[in-house]
Design a protein around this motif. Structure first.
Motif, mmCIF file in Angstrom:
data_model
loop_
_atom_site.group_PDB
_atom_site.id
_atom_site.type_symbol
_atom_site.label_atom_id
_atom_site.label_comp_id
_atom_site.label_asym_id
_atom_site.label_seq_id
_atom_site.Cartn_x
_atom_site.Cartn_y
_atom_site.Cartn_z
ATOM 1 N N GLY A 1 0.815 -1.197 0.000
ATOM 2 C CA GLY A 1 0.000 0.000 0.000
ATOM 3 C C GLY A 1 0.852 1.251 0.000
ATOM 4 O O GLY A 1 2.084 1.183 -0.040
ATOM 5 N N PHE A 2 0.194 2.379 0.062
ATOM 6 C CA PHE A 2 0.906 3.654 0.061
ATOM 7 C C PHE A 2 -0.058 4.735 0.532
ATOM 8 O O PHE A 2 -1.235 4.725 0.159
ATOM 9 N N VAL A 3 0.450 5.656 1.343
ATOM 10 C CA VAL A 3 -0.380 6.733 1.872
ATOM 11 C C VAL A 3 0.149 8.064 1.362
ATOM 12 O O VAL A 3 1.352 8.330 1.430
ATOM 13 N N ALA A 4 -0.742 8.884 0.835
ATOM 14 C CA ALA A 4 -0.424 10.260 0.437
ATOM 15 C C ALA A 4 -1.535 11.160 0.959
ATOM 16 O O ALA A 4 -2.462 10.706 1.632
ATOM 17 N N ASP A 5 -1.465 12.426 0.645
ATOM 18 C CA ASP A 5 -2.452 13.356 1.182
ATOM 19 C C ASP A 5 -3.842 13.133 0.598
ATOM 20 O O ASP A 5 -4.849 13.413 1.256
ATOM 21 N N THR A 6 -3.910 12.635 -0.646
ATOM 22 C CA THR A 6 -5.198 12.355 -1.277
ATOM 23 C C THR A 6 -5.154 10.988 -1.950
ATOM 24 O O THR A 6 -4.073 10.454 -2.230
ATOM 25 N N ASP A 7 -6.317 10.460 -2.258
ATOM 26 C CA ASP A 7 -6.400 9.168 -2.940
ATOM 27 C C ASP A 7 -5.704 9.226 -4.299
ATOM 28 O O ASP A 7 -4.930 8.327 -4.653
ATOM 29 N N GLU A 8 -5.989 10.252 -5.059
ATOM 30 C CA GLU A 8 -5.423 10.343 -6.408
ATOM 31 C C GLU A 8 -3.909 10.504 -6.374
ATOM 32 O O GLU A 8 -3.194 9.908 -7.182
ATOM 33 N N VAL B 1 -7.154 4.592 3.509
ATOM 34 C CA VAL B 1 -6.293 3.484 3.921
ATOM 35 C C VAL B 1 -6.703 2.965 5.293
ATOM 36 O O VAL B 1 -6.787 1.753 5.519
ATOM 37 N N ALA B 2 -7.001 3.870 6.217
ATOM 38 C CA ALA B 2 -7.378 3.453 7.565
ATOM 39 C C ALA B 2 -8.657 2.629 7.562
ATOM 40 O O ALA B 2 -8.756 1.595 8.246
ATOM 41 N N ARG B 3 -9.648 3.070 6.805
ATOM 42 C CA ARG B 3 -10.921 2.344 6.770
ATOM 43 C C ARG B 3 -10.742 0.953 6.163
ATOM 44 O O ARG B 3 -11.343 -0.023 6.631
ATOM 45 N N LYS B 4 -9.904 0.854 5.153
ATOM 46 C CA LYS B 4 -9.698 -0.448 4.524
ATOM 47 C C LYS B 4 -8.923 -1.390 5.441
ATOM 48 O O LYS B 4 -9.235 -2.579 5.541
ATOM 49 N N ILE B 5 -7.906 -0.863 6.132
ATOM 50 C CA ILE B 5 -7.160 -1.692 7.086
ATOM 51 C C ILE B 5 -8.078 -2.165 8.205
ATOM 52 O O ILE B 5 -8.073 -3.344 8.583
ATOM 53 N N ALA B 6 -8.872 -1.256 8.747
ATOM 54 C CA ALA B 6 -9.776 -1.616 9.842
ATOM 55 C C ALA B 6 -10.758 -2.703 9.408
ATOM 56 O O ALA B 6 -11.038 -3.655 10.159
ATOM 57 N N VAL C 1 5.221 7.352 5.391
ATOM 58 C CA VAL C 1 5.493 6.888 6.761
ATOM 59 C C VAL C 1 4.892 7.860 7.772
ATOM 60 O O VAL C 1 4.265 7.454 8.763
ATOM 61 N N GLU C 2 5.076 9.153 7.511
ATOM 62 C CA GLU C 2 4.547 10.175 8.423
ATOM 63 C C GLU C 2 3.025 10.077 8.540
ATOM 64 O O GLU C 2 2.461 10.098 9.649
ATOM 65 N N LEU C 3 2.347 9.960 7.412
ATOM 66 C CA LEU C 3 0.886 9.878 7.430
ATOM 67 C C LEU C 3 0.403 8.584 8.072
ATOM 68 O O LEU C 3 -0.628 8.576 8.765
ATOM 69 N N PHE C 4 1.133 7.503 7.859
ATOM 70 C CA PHE C 4 0.750 6.236 8.492
ATOM 71 C C PHE C 4 0.818 6.374 10.010
ATOM 72 O O PHE C 4 -0.093 5.940 10.730
ATOM 73 N N GLY C 5 1.897 6.978 10.503
ATOM 74 C CA GLY C 5 2.065 7.089 11.949
ATOM 75 C C GLY C 5 1.145 8.093 12.604
ATOM 76 O O GLY C 5 0.605 7.842 13.689
ATOM 77 N N THR C 6 0.939 9.253 11.945
ATOM 78 C CA THR C 6 0.168 10.329 12.577
ATOM 79 C C THR C 6 -1.321 10.239 12.342
ATOM 80 O O THR C 6 -2.111 10.718 13.167
ATOM 81 N N LYS C 7 -1.733 9.644 11.228
ATOM 82 C CA LYS C 7 -3.158 9.648 10.885
ATOM 83 C C LYS C 7 -3.754 8.246 10.733
ATOM 84 O O LYS C 7 -4.782 7.928 11.316
ATOM 85 N N VAL C 8 -3.098 7.387 9.937
ATOM 86 C CA VAL C 8 -3.701 6.087 9.633
ATOM 87 C C VAL C 8 -3.803 5.218 10.879
ATOM 88 O O VAL C 8 -4.892 4.709 11.214
ATOM 89 N N ALA C 9 -2.693 5.010 11.568
ATOM 90 C CA ALA C 9 -2.707 4.106 12.722
ATOM 91 C C ALA C 9 -3.693 4.563 13.800
ATOM 92 O O ALA C 9 -4.502 3.746 14.280
ATOM 93 N N GLY D 1 -4.100 5.211 -0.834
ATOM 94 C CA GLY D 1 -4.982 6.367 -0.812
ATOM 95 C C GLY D 1 -4.590 7.368 0.236
ATOM 96 O O GLY D 1 -3.506 7.323 0.823
ATOM 97 N N GLY D 2 -5.509 8.296 0.491
ATOM 98 C CA GLY D 2 -5.338 9.236 1.584
ATOM 99 C C GLY D 2 -5.509 8.515 2.914
ATOM 100 O O GLY D 2 -5.946 7.355 2.964
#
Length: 343
Positions: free
Chosen positions: A237-244, A292-297, A326-334, A287-288
C-alpha cells in the motif's frame, strides 16, 4: 483492539530523488534507516525488512540494517520480513538476531520464510530441488535453538549438532520468531505444529479469501496441542495526502517492478484497470489516510488478525514521498484504525 500491532514493511526498494535520479544502494539503505527512525518517533509499532538478492532492492541482510536502526530508535519492534531460512544457516540466523535483540534491548523479531524469489539458492550454493526439505529441516533446527539450551540435531541438509550451545543468549530467554506463509495449507499446519506465530503475505485478491488459512491455523494448533498466537499479515500500500496522489505516486513504479517480475513468472503486463480494481476491492491499501485506515480496519475485523504491516514501498518511488507516507501512516492512519475498531 488495543493490542493490535500496526507496522510497516519494506524490501528496501531503490527510490529516486525529487529530480527523478535513482539513488545508490548505499543511499537507499540509509533511506530505510531514516524511515524507521521517523516511524519510531511517531509511535508505529513495528518495522519489517525483507531479504532479497535482486537489483530492485537494497536489503540483502535485514539484520544488519536492523542493527543500525536499533541504535537510533527506542520502542519500535525490529523484524525481518522475511529471512530466507532455506538458503541460510539456522545457527547463524539465531546468532545474528540475538545480537539485534541485545542492541535493541529485546525488540528483535525474526520472520522465517522460504522466500517468494529463488535467487538466494544458487547464490549460496543450494539446489532448488531441495526447496521443501531445506525449509522443513532448518525450521525444525531453528525451533530447537529458540529454547536456548544445548542442541542435538541431525538431518540431511547440514552437519549434525551434538549438545551444541549457541551464543549469544537473549536477555528474555527467547527470541521472538514468526513463520511467513504465502498461502500453502501445509505451511500453515507446519507453523501450528511448531507452535509459532503465523504471518500471512496477502498481496493480491480479496483479503477475505485468507480467512480459511487463519481458521486452519487455529484448528491445527488445537488438534496438535500447541499455542495459536494472534495471526499477522502484510499487504502492499501507500499513503499520500489524497487518494489520487497516492495512486499516481504508486502506480508507475509499481507497474515497472510488477511487469519485470511478472515476465519471469509468465504473467501478462499489468493494466491500469486491474490496478484500480485491486486498490478498490483487493489487497492493496492505497490512498489518503482515511481511505487506507478504513480499509485496514475492515480487513483486521474481517480476518480477526492481531497485526497488520503495510508494505509501503514498491519500486522507484520518490524518497520524499516515502517519508511522507510513513509520516501519514504514523500520525493519521494508525490512530484512525484504532478509533474505528474501538467504535
Amino acid at each position: 483492539m488495543s493490542d493490535l500491532i500496526l507496522g510497516l514493511d519494506t524490501f528496501g526498494d531503490v527510490p529516486v530523488d525529487d529530480a527523478g535520479a535513482t539513488l545508490s544502494y548505499a543511499a537507499a539503505i540509509r533511506q530505510v534507516v531514516d524511515e524507521a527512525v521517523l516511524a519510531d518517533s511517531l509511535g508505529v509499532d513495528a518495522i519489517a525488512l525483507g531479504e532479497h538478492h535482486r537489483p530492485e532492492y537494497s536489503i540483502s541482510t535485514p539484520e544488519t540494517v536492523l542493527a543500525a536502526i536499533a541504535a537510533r530508535t527506542e520502542r519500535i519492534r525490529l523484524a525481518s520480513g522475511v529471512t530466507v531460512l532455506s538458503s541460510d544457516d539456522p545457527v547463524r540466523v539465531f546468532q545474528r538476531f540475538a545480537t539485534v535483540d541485545a542492541l535493541s534491548r529485546g525488540r528483535a523479531e525474526v520472520i522465517l520464510g522460504r522466500g517468494s524469489f529463488t535467487e538466494s539458492f544458487p547464490l549460496f550454493g543450494y539446489d532448488l530441488a531441495d526447496y521443501d526439505v531445506l525449509f522443513e529441516e532448518k525450521l525444525e533446527l531453528f525451533v530447537k535453538l529458540l529454547d536456548e539450551r544445548p542442541v542435538s540435531w541431525s538431518g540431511t541438509v547440514r552437519a549434525p549438532l551434538h549438545e551444541a550451545d549457541v551464543f549469544p543468549k537473549t536477555e528474555s530467554g527467547r527470541l521472538a520468531a514468526w513463520v511467513g506463509v504465502g498461502g500453502s495449507p501445509q505451511s500453515v499446519v507446519r507453523t501450528a505444529r511448531h507452535g509459532l506465530p503465523l504471518m500471512l503475505a496477502i498481496i493480491g485478491g480479496a483479503p477475505e479469501r485468507f480467512k480459511p488459512y487463519i481458521d486452519l491455523y487455529r484448528r491445527a494448533a488445537d488438534q496438535l496441542g500447541t499455542l495459536a498466537h494472534p495471526v499477522g499479515m502484510h499487504s502492499p500500500g501507500f499513503v499520500a495526502d489524497t487518494d489520487e496522489q497516492a495512486k499516481e505516486l504508486f502506480y508507475a513504479p509499481y507497474k515497472v517492478i510488477r511487469d519485470r517480475i511478472g515476465a519471469l513468472r509468465g504473467w501478462p503486463p499489468l493494466r491500469r484497470a486491474e490496478f484500480e480494481a485491486e486498490a478498490a476491492q483487493g489487497s492493496m491499501y492505497i490512498g489518503g489516510p482515511e481511505t487506507v485506515a478504513r480499509k485496514i480496519a475492515h480487513t483486521v475485523q474481517a480476518l480477526g488478525v492481531g497485526r497488520f504491516d503495510l508494505i509501503y514501498t514498491a519500486g522507484a518511488q520518490p524518497a520524499s514521498a516515502r517519508l511522507r507516507s510513513v509520516e501519514l501512516f504514523g500520525t493519521k492512519v494508525a490512530p484512525m484504525v484504532r478509533d474505528l475498531l474501538a467504535g
